[in-house]
Design a protein around this motif. Structure first.
Motif, PDB file in Angstrom:
ATOM      1  N   THR A  60      90.445  28.579  23.924  1.00 14.23           N
ATOM      2  CA  THR A  60      90.294  27.270  23.621  1.00 14.23           C
ATOM      3  C   THR A  60      91.433  26.356  24.185  1.00 14.23           C
ATOM      4  O   THR A  60      91.658  25.162  23.735  1.00 14.23           O
ATOM      5  N   GLN A 126      78.447  46.443  14.499  1.00 11.39           N
ATOM      6  CA  GLN A 126      78.029  45.220  15.368  1.00 11.39           C
ATOM      7  C   GLN A 126      76.617  45.082  15.613  1.00 11.39           C
ATOM      8  O   GLN A 126      76.118  44.081  15.570  1.00 11.39           O
ATOM      9  N   PRO A 257      82.676  25.225  15.536  1.00 10.23           N
ATOM     10  CA  PRO A 257      81.934  26.466  15.886  1.00 10.23           C
ATOM     11  C   PRO A 257      82.376  27.256  17.247  1.00 10.23           C
ATOM     12  O   PRO A 257      82.405  28.485  17.339  1.00 10.23           O
ATOM     13  N   LEU A 258      83.110  26.197  18.326  1.00  9.14           N
ATOM     14  CA  LEU A 258      83.507  26.980  19.342  1.00  9.14           C
ATOM     15  C   LEU A 258      84.776  27.808  19.143  1.00  9.14           C
ATOM     16  O   LEU A 258      85.044  28.844  19.809  1.00  9.14           O
ATOM     17  N   TYR A 259      85.608  27.295  18.027  1.00 14.76           N
ATOM     18  CA  TYR A 259      86.644  28.142  17.533  1.00 14.76           C
ATOM     19  C   TYR A 259      86.266  29.437  17.039  1.00 14.76           C
ATOM     20  O   TYR A 259      86.921  30.593  17.185  1.00 14.76           O
ATOM     21  N   ARG A 260      85.285  29.260  16.264  1.00 14.37           N
ATOM     22  CA  ARG A 260      84.672  30.423  15.306  1.00 14.37           C
ATOM     23  C   ARG A 260      84.328  31.656  16.473  1.00 14.37           C
ATOM     24  O   ARG A 260      84.623  32.663  16.283  1.00 14.37           O
ATOM     25  N   GLU A 261      83.491  31.042  17.664  1.00 12.43           N
ATOM     26  CA  GLU A 261      83.254  32.037  18.513  1.00 12.43           C
ATOM     27  C   GLU A 261      84.395  32.635  19.447  1.00 12.43           C
ATOM     28  O   GLU A 261      84.238  33.885  19.744  1.00 12.43           O
ATOM     29  N   ALA A 262      85.111  31.839  19.426  1.00 12.17           N
ATOM     30  CA  ALA A 262      86.443  32.432  20.283  1.00 12.17           C
ATOM     31  C   ALA A 262      87.148  33.412  19.612  1.00 12.17           C
ATOM     32  O   ALA A 262      87.576  34.456  20.114  1.00 12.17           O
ATOM     33  N   GLU A 264      85.849  35.544  17.342  1.00 12.21           N
ATOM     34  CA  GLU A 264      84.805  36.663  17.379  1.00 12.21           C
ATOM     35  C   GLU A 264      85.155  37.332  18.735  1.00 12.21           C
ATOM     36  O   GLU A 264      85.076  38.616  18.630  1.00 12.21           O
ATOM     37  N   SER A 265      85.102  36.512  19.639  1.00 12.13           N
ATOM     38  CA  SER A 265      85.009  37.168  21.001  1.00 12.13           C
ATOM     39  C   SER A 265      86.317  37.953  21.066  1.00 12.13           C
ATOM     40  O   SER A 265      86.436  38.851  21.850  1.00 12.13           O
ATOM     41  N   ARG A 268      86.263  41.061  19.295  1.00 13.36           N
ATOM     42  CA  ARG A 268      85.358  42.366  19.892  1.00 13.36           C
ATOM     43  C   ARG A 268      86.348  42.805  21.074  1.00 13.36           C
ATOM     44  O   ARG A 268      86.282  43.976  21.400  1.00 13.36           O
TER      45      ARG A 268
END
Length: 365
Positions: A60, A126, A257-262, A264-265, A268
């Motif tokens: 981010t 997953q 949304p971008l931060y939520r995906e960051a 999650e990534s 993982r």
């Protein structure tokens, strides 16, 4: 100077100048505090939370930053779920089975006795519907739980005396986490729930007779070999340990949304990296422990079989009393049974063959 080139160049420069503030406005500054359940001295398990924070910041452009605090700095290690639920902290890094006193269903987000290995747990969470099964449960606590690290199969603990039979467990005071404590209780053990940083003094003072934590690398760092001689395997209650990144539900909903995906990534990635660290560090640590006088012992088959039967009894009892647990456990068990069938065909056959061949080669003069 060519007037048309000047005008075109000025227009492009103006576009760039206008674009920067627009991007900045779409990427707000977010600062979170994360309470870990683990001591800072453990670069593996505590480090998994730090890895998440580093990756989130990198993904981010440092707009979303998470500061990770060790157990006890913000809240005690075993109070992370309460702190995240109450919004005292924005997020936490923990192992869900620490909170089985609230509800035994928490254990299914971490590990249960004679459950999955690391790959099977990762598959269930997953791609096998596990996270979807658990989501409704965590909603009730105002928590979003994201898998974020795994220890792999763990060791079976440190003891002051040998465990030769089921009778040797009777009256034993043992630090043991999750539902494994309930299983051991059926066999006469007095289970103790103690945070990682407090295990050594309890074992040293004789407050407990035995303790399990993770495996050779972390156990060596905590110094258990100095206060207990016998080191048992396997940790049948932890064929893996899924670590979880807890996020306050409202805080999670507020993230772009971008931060939520960051996030999650990053989580993982933490699972892959943490498992790799343990696989690299544990073999050398085990060699050092044995060379230093640790007595490595397998649990007797009689003990393993008694624990397996007691585990089945416990799951039946909990399922009869707790419909929420039963619903998720039934899904968990069906997936486990399918995974066991598959792993017996390829993985286990391959592993057993190459391990036996290597052992034969080492015995040759």
């Amino acid at each position: 100077m060519d007037r048309r080139r000047f005008v075109a160049g000025g227009a492009l420069a103006g576009t760039a100048a206008l674009a920067a503030p627009a991007v900045a406005q779409s990427a707000p500054e977010v600062r979170w505090r994360c309470a870990s359940s683990f001591p800072k001295s453990l670069d593996t398990i505590f480090g998994a939370g730090e890895h998440v924070a580093r990756r989130v910041a990198a993904l981010t452009d440092n707009k979303f930053q998470i500061r990770v605090f060790a157990a006890g700095e913000l809240v005690p290690g075993l109070e992370v779920a309460n702190a995240v639920q109450a919004g005292t902290v924005d997020c936490g890094h923990t192992a869900s089975y620490y909170f089985v006193g609230k509800d035994p269903t928490f254990a299914l987000d971490a590990v249960v006795p004679f459950g999955f290995n690391m790959r099977q747990m990762n598959a269930w969470l997953q791609e096998g519907g596990g996270r979807e099964q658990l989501r409704e449960f965590f909603d009730g606590y105002g928590i979003v739980s994201i898998p974020a690290g795994n220890t792999g199969a763990q060791m079976g603990g440190w003891f002051r005396r040998e465990i030769k039979s089921v009778q040797d467990l009777n009256g034993l005071k043992m630090r043991i986490a999750g539902l494994a404590g309930n299983v051991m209780q059926k066999l006469g053990v007095v289970p103790q729930q103690i945070a990682g940083g407090d295990i050594y003094p309890a074992l040293e003072k004789g407050t407990i007779d035995g303790a399990e934590w993770v495996g050779p690398y972390d156990d060596e760092k905590l110094g258990f070999q100095r206060v207990a001689q016998y080191y048992y395997y396997p940790g049948w209650w932890e064929g893996n340990l899924n670590l979880s990144f807890y996020v306050n539900k409202q805080k999670h909903a507020e993230l772009p949304p971008l931060y939520r995906e960051a996030l999650e990534s990053a989580c993982r990635d933490a699972t892959i990296v943490t498992m790799a660290k343990y696989d690299v560090q544990n073999p050398a640590a085990l060699r050092r422990l044995v060379a230093g006088g640790t007595l490595l012992r397998p649990y007797p088959r009689e003990v393993m079989q008694a624990c397996y039967r007691a585990s089945g009894e416990l799951f039946g009892e909990i399922s009869a009393q707790n419909p929420g647990f039963r619903k998720i456990y039934d899904h968990f068990k069906a997936f486990r049974d399918t995974q066991y069938q598959w792993f017996r065909v390829a993985e286990n056959t391959f592993d057993n063959f190459v391990f036996s061949m290597q052992a034969q080669e080492q015995r040759r003069p």
